[in-house]
Design a protein around this motif. Structure first.
Motif, PDB file in Angstrom:
ATOM      1  N   TYR A  54      10.582  58.869  15.227  1.00 31.09           N
ATOM      2  CA  TYR A  54       9.154  58.702  15.482  1.00 31.09           C
ATOM      3  C   TYR A  54       8.847  58.741  16.978  1.00 31.09           C
ATOM      4  O   TYR A  54       9.495  58.085  17.787  1.00 31.09           O
ATOM      5  CB  TYR A  54       8.628  57.381  14.899  1.00 31.09           C
ATOM      6  N   GLY A  61       1.286  58.134  14.441  1.00 34.85           N
ATOM      7  CA  GLY A  61       0.441  57.390  13.516  1.00 34.85           C
ATOM      8  C   GLY A  61       0.620  57.880  12.094  1.00 34.85           C
ATOM      9  O   GLY A  61       1.735  57.988  11.575  1.00 34.85           O
ATOM     10  N   LYS A  62      -0.487  58.236  11.449  1.00 30.77           N
ATOM     11  CA  LYS A  62      -0.462  58.709  10.067  1.00 30.77           C
ATOM     12  C   LYS A  62       0.267  60.039   9.936  1.00 30.77           C
ATOM     13  O   LYS A  62       0.676  60.431   8.838  1.00 30.77           O
ATOM     14  CB  LYS A  62      -1.914  58.854   9.578  1.00 30.77           C
ATOM     15  N   ALA A  64       3.162  60.754  11.246  1.00 25.21           N
ATOM     16  CA  ALA A  64       4.559  60.538  11.621  1.00 25.21           C
ATOM     17  C   ALA A  64       5.533  61.332  10.749  1.00 25.21           C
ATOM     18  O   ALA A  64       6.683  61.564  11.148  1.00 25.21           O
ATOM     19  CB  ALA A  64       4.900  59.051  11.541  1.00 25.21           C
ATOM     20  N   SER A  65       5.096  61.752   9.588  1.00 24.23           N
ATOM     21  CA  SER A  65       6.004  62.490   8.701  1.00 24.23           C
ATOM     22  C   SER A  65       6.127  63.969   9.076  1.00 24.23           C
ATOM     23  O   SER A  65       6.960  64.685   8.514  1.00 24.23           O
ATOM     24  CB  SER A  65       5.518  62.367   7.255  1.00 24.23           C
ATOM     25  N   SER A 144      -2.989  50.496  18.034  1.00 25.52           N
ATOM     26  CA  SER A 144      -1.606  50.575  18.463  1.00 25.52           C
ATOM     27  C   SER A 144      -1.537  50.742  19.980  1.00 25.52           C
ATOM     28  O   SER A 144      -1.512  51.858  20.488  1.00 25.52           O
ATOM     29  CB  SER A 144      -0.967  51.774  17.750  1.00 25.52           C
ATOM     30  N   SER A 411      -6.972  54.791  12.135  1.00 22.41           N
ATOM     31  CA  SER A 411      -5.925  55.775  11.867  1.00 22.41           C
ATOM     32  C   SER A 411      -5.630  55.904  10.379  1.00 22.41           C
ATOM     33  O   SER A 411      -4.487  55.826   9.941  1.00 22.41           O
ATOM     34  CB  SER A 411      -4.640  55.432  12.635  1.00 22.41           C
ATOM     35  N   ASN A 413      -6.083  53.951   7.972  1.00 20.83           N
ATOM     36  CA  ASN A 413      -5.488  52.717   7.440  1.00 20.83           C
ATOM     37  C   ASN A 413      -4.005  52.551   7.723  1.00 20.83           C
ATOM     38  O   ASN A 413      -3.384  51.614   7.223  1.00 20.83           O
ATOM     39  CB  ASN A 413      -5.757  52.570   5.936  1.00 20.83           C
ATOM     40  N   GLN A 414      -3.432  53.447   8.524  1.00 21.58           N
ATOM     41  CA  GLN A 414      -2.063  53.208   8.983  1.00 21.58           C
ATOM     42  C   GLN A 414      -2.049  52.009   9.922  1.00 21.58           C
ATOM     43  O   GLN A 414      -1.150  51.172   9.870  1.00 21.58           O
ATOM     44  CB  GLN A 414      -1.523  54.453   9.707  1.00 21.58           C
ATOM     45  N   GLU A 415      -3.056  51.930  10.756  1.00  8.99           N
ATOM     46  CA  GLU A 415      -3.198  50.809  11.698  1.00  8.99           C
ATOM     47  C   GLU A 415      -4.303  49.913  11.155  1.00  8.99           C
ATOM     48  O   GLU A 415      -5.453  49.955  11.580  1.00  8.99           O
ATOM     49  CB  GLU A 415      -3.497  51.358  13.098  1.00  8.99           C
ATOM     50  N   ASP A 416      -3.934  49.108  10.157  1.00  9.73           N
ATOM     51  CA  ASP A 416      -4.937  48.438   9.336  1.00  9.73           C
ATOM     52  C   ASP A 416      -5.324  47.047   9.816  1.00  9.73           C
ATOM     53  O   ASP A 416      -6.201  46.413   9.231  1.00  9.73           O
ATOM     54  CB  ASP A 416      -4.469  48.375   7.876  1.00  9.73           C
TER      55      ASP A 416
END
Length: 512
Positions: A54, A61-62, A64-65, A144, A411, A413-416
């Motif tokens: 990462y 963030g979202k 990352a994949s 973040s 983001s 809801n990744q950074e919720d």
């Protein structure tokens, strides 16, 4: 000539951060560079394994994949900087922006961020050369990390955006080249390391803390002068009372008030024959209120010193094992809590000061002419300055609502859960400005009250020095005049530290 200051990463004391805020030029201890190089080498080894990591060879963030190929790693880091430089609003004050840069410098230098030595050297050179990125104040939610503001700082380092050089705003690339510096080309992990972290929030919180410290000291001086002007008693400052309560701030505050009033002929003149049994709380309970504020500021200071000496970007590089560990050190909840504590202290210092101003303009409570004017009726005296103080205190009460209890997911809801530390810290500047004016109005009112007591009575040595300072800028009010310039002049004495300096060698309580 600005003071030069060497930072020992992870071991910087609060006084050094204060010095940077006040204009000292920081540089890194040379011993920090081997750790920086080891961290950068670890990133190169991690990349050579070809595994997805990462922030190094993935999206953010979202995203990352999403795997990023080796040919695009430089573009990846540049893109994250440009895309995240989405701040709005007024630019950061230069002093706070430089403190932010110094905090980032000390964080990167701990060898856990994976940046190259040249990156750290550029940041160091910009601080030394007085090159300050133009960074909009709004756009961070405190997790973040302070992404938008730090992205603007980083954008300037790659030659995008603007830089303040001296008193002039210039295109970033031109400003760097004029100083003999090359814009940075970001390597793997470097963009993310520079724009991730809590340095924007922490710099603003520290700036608020340092202003609060000076204002707390100034309000002790004006509070003591108001006590004399209002013919208040110093009995409530007796050390035996405060020893029984045991709060350190209260004990120290009471000692400071006693020292400020010691030897006052005004106080001595009403020890006999004054029928009042007890003073209102705004005089009598100063040690309890101002002492609690001092304890709160010290607690915030301890949190912020720890934060300032930590590493808060993500992922973190551990060179001894060639690992990149993704965590959440960028979450600024500790800073948000500290900022909220500072806000509470600023609010209460002003609240009790305004009550002392109100006491002084009230002839029933102060035994002075109404509104501190020799000819009330024809003149309004301090009637409206007290109203101004009340308005400023009300504004600060509204701003004191805790920012840390708010959270808006970002983001996708990744950074919720976010801290809102940036807003919580940034509001402190406006609160400190308001408090400066409240304390300035009290300074003028207390000096005027002492002038009106008459009989040739003087206050204590330290307080008479303060009165002389005030009268060197603002004459005694005989008849009504344009009041705003008087307040502005007094506020200048408060903000500059001249009020505190005037009582030297008496030492007032500090944060550390």
């Amino acid at each position: 000539m600005s003071r030069m200051l060497v930072l020992q990463p992870g071991k910087v004391c609060l006084a050094d951060w204060r010095a940077v805020y006040r204009g000292a030029v920081p540089s890194l201890a040379p011993a920090a560079y081997p750790s920086i190089e080891a961290s950068a080498a670890a990133v190169r080894r991690i990349l050579s394994r070809g595994e997805p990591v990462y922030g190094i060879n993935t999206g953010f963030g979202k995203l990352a994949s999403v795997r990023i190929g080796a040919a695009d790693l430089e573009t990846l880091q540049r893109n994250i900087v440009l895309s995240h430089a989405a701040g709005v609003g007024e630019p950061m004050p230069v002093a706070v922006a430089r403190l932010m840069m110094a905090l980032k410098l000390a964080s990167l230098a701990q060898g856990a961020s994976g940046v190259e030595p040249k990156t750290v050297r550029l940041l160091e050179a910009m601080l030394k050369g007085g090159l300050t990125p133009v960074v909009p104040c709004q756009g961070s939610v405190g997790a973040s990390g302070d992404l938008a503001p730090l992205a603007h700082m980083t954008a300037a380092m790659i030659g995008v955006g603007e830089i303040v050089a001296g008193n002039e705003r210039k295109p970033a690339e031109a400003a760097l080249r004029a100083a003999g510096l090359e814009p940075l080309t970001l390597g793997p992990k470097e963009g993310l390391a520079l724009l991730n972290g809590t340095q924007f929030s922490t710099a603003n919180a520290l700036a608020g803390l340092f202003e609060a410290e000076r204002l707390h000291q100034s309000a002790l001086v004006t509070g003591a002068l108001s006590t004399d002007a209002g013919r208040g008693s110093d009995t409530p400052f007796d050390p035996r009372i405060h020893a029984l309560r045991r709060h350190a701030g209260q004990i120290e505050t009471a000692a400071a008030l006693r020292a400020l009033m010691e030897g006052s002929a005004i106080r001595a003149s009403h020890r006999v024959g004054d029928e009042r049994v007890q003073d209102p709380y705004c005089l009598r309970c100063q040690p309890q209120v101002m002492g609690a504020a001092l304890d709160l500021l010290r607690q915030a200071a301890a949190t912020l010193q720890t934060e300032a000496n930590g590493v808060s970007d993500n992922p973190l590089i551990f060179a001894d094992s060639d690992e990149a560990l993704s965590g959440g050190n960028f979450h600024a909840e500790p800073v948000a809590f500290a900022a909220d504590m500072i806000a509470l202290a600023l609010c209460e210092i002003g609240s009790i000061a305004e009550r002392r101003i109100s006491l002084l303009v009230d002839p029933v409570l102060s035994l002075l002419p109404a509104f501190l004017t020799p000819r009330p009726g024809l003149n309004s005296g301090f009637m409206i300055p007290q109203v101004t103080a009340a308005a400023l205190v009300s504004e600060n009460r509204q701003r004191a609502y805790p920012a840390s209890v708010d959270s808006i997911p970002t983001s996708a809801n990744q950074e919720d859960h976010v801290s809102m530390a940036a807003h919580g810290a940034r509001r402190l500047s406006a609160m400190a400005d308001n408090l400066s004016n409240v304390v300035a109005i009290e300074l003028l009112a207390a000096a005027q009250g002492c002038d009106l007591i008459g009989g040739g009575l003087a206050s204590s040595g330290p307080l008479e020095a303060v009165r002389r300072l005030v009268r060197s800028k603002v004459p005694t009010l005989q008849d009504d005049r344009h009041f705003s310039p008087d307040i502005e002049a007094a506020a200048g004495l408060v903000r500059s530290g001249a009020v505190v300096d005037a009582v030297a060698p008496l030492t007032l309580p500090t944060l550390a």
